[in-house]
Structure formats: structure tokens, C-alpha cells
Write an enzyme that holds these catalytic residues in place. Structure first.
Site, PDB file in Angstrom:
ATOM      1  CB  ILE A   3       5.474  27.018 -60.744  1.00 16.91           C
ATOM      2  CG1 ILE A   3       5.848  27.939 -61.861  1.00 16.91           C
ATOM      3  CG2 ILE A   3       6.052  25.680 -60.891  1.00 16.91           C
ATOM      4  CD1 ILE A   3       7.355  28.080 -61.980  1.00 16.91           C
ATOM      5  N   PRO A   4       2.102  25.725 -59.446  1.00 17.22           N
ATOM      6  CG  PRO A   4      -0.145  25.582 -59.981  1.00 17.22           C
ATOM      7  CD  PRO A   4       1.130  25.940 -60.482  1.00 17.22           C
ATOM      8  CG  HIS A   5       5.763  22.996 -56.391  1.00 15.42           C
ATOM      9  ND1 HIS A   5       5.438  24.548 -56.707  1.00 15.42           N
ATOM     10  CD2 HIS A   5       6.548  23.135 -55.239  1.00 15.42           C
ATOM     11  CE1 HIS A   5       6.380  25.108 -55.703  1.00 15.42           C
ATOM     12  NE2 HIS A   5       6.951  24.325 -54.870  1.00 15.42           N
ATOM     13  N   GLY A   6       3.577  20.223 -54.875  1.00 13.77           N
ATOM     14  CA  GLY A   6       3.341  19.670 -53.720  1.00 13.77           C
ATOM     15  C   GLY A   6       4.389  20.275 -52.533  1.00 13.77           C
TER      16      GLY A   6
END
Length: 145
Positions: free
Chosen positions: A62-65
Site C-alpha cells: 500500500i504505497p502512500h506518501g
């Protein structure tokens, strides 16, 4: 009017990605292209990955900033990218489902709980990886309220 959090344009099926960085850039690129985030958000997604892996188990990442990337978020959005051949996220962690998130304010918390419910069942991960249509994926997330 607010954008749909998960629209058909945000779902890419059967993508081939060579490594973790390409996977994160690809996932973030969808958020940029569809107007959810500014370009700088993708760099913050890569920065987050350096701090701690976004690999969640069950072939899901779950890539996120980072927290300081909030200013680059224009609308809450979700992307789903299926990688049936898998992409290595390091330490032998193979990812077949990438779920990119950009949350405005605290809206990402609702989105994360929905993702957690859908992805907690291996059967759902298989359904996402094997999905032939974007509608199948949207239906899975719509089942969770």
C-alpha cells in the site's frame, strides 16, 4: 463535485513491473495523471518506502506518501494495480496487488479501514489478482461499508 475515490481510471490490470521503485512510481503516477495529487507526492511515496516498507503481507503493498506530503494531496484517491507475475519489494516479499493511497485530511483513515477489510481475506486478494474487469475490483470494495 468531489472525485470518486476509486474509479475505473484508477485501476490498471495485468501490469508488468520490474522493481519496487518502478511499482511505486507507476502507482503514484496514476494518482498524478487523474488529478488526485501533485507530482511531488510520488517522491514522498518513495521516501515513505525508504522509512518503512509498505508491504502488508498477502502479496499486497500500500504505497502512500509521508505525513508531510499532505499538502500535495488534491483529492482523496485510491489506485489498484494488479501485477500477476509479482514484483519484489525486498526480503523475498512479492507483491501482486498495489494499492496506492492519497488522503485529504483524515479521509485516508476510512479508506485504509476499507482496504484492511478487503485485503484481510486471501480469497479477496486472489479475486483482485485474477480480475478480468475493473468493475470486479470496484464491486469488491463497494461490498465493504
Amino acid at each position: 463535485m468531489a472525485k470518486e475515490v476509486l474509479s475505473k481510471d484508477n485501476i490498471h490490470l495485468n501490469v508488468k513491473l520490474s522493481d519496487k521503485e518502478e511499482a511505486i512510481r507507476y502507482t503514484g503516477g496514476i494518482l498524478v495523471t487523474n488529478g488526485y495529487v501533485e507530482e511531488s507526492y510520488v517522491g514522498k511515496m518513495l521516501e515513505r518506502e525508504e522509512m518503512t516498507s509498505t508491504f502488508m503481507g498477502n502479496n499486497v503493498a500500500i504505497p502512500h506518501g509521508t505525513d508531510d506530503a499532505k499538502g500535495a494531496v488534491l483529492e482523496t484517491g485510491l489506485t489498484v494495480v494488479t501485477v500477476p507475475d509479482g514484483v519484489d519489494f525486498g526480503n523475498g516479499n512479492i507483491v501482486k496487488v498495489l494499492i496506492g493511497i492519497a488522503g485529504k485530511g483524515d479521509e485516508h483513515l476510512d479508506v485504509l479501514s476499507k482496504i484492511a477489510i478487503v485485503c484481510s481475506e486471501e480469497e479477496n486478494i486472489d479475486k483482485i489478482v485474477e480480475a478480468q474487469t475493473k468493475e470486479e475490483i470496484i464491486a469488491l470494495f463497494d461490498e465493504v461499508n
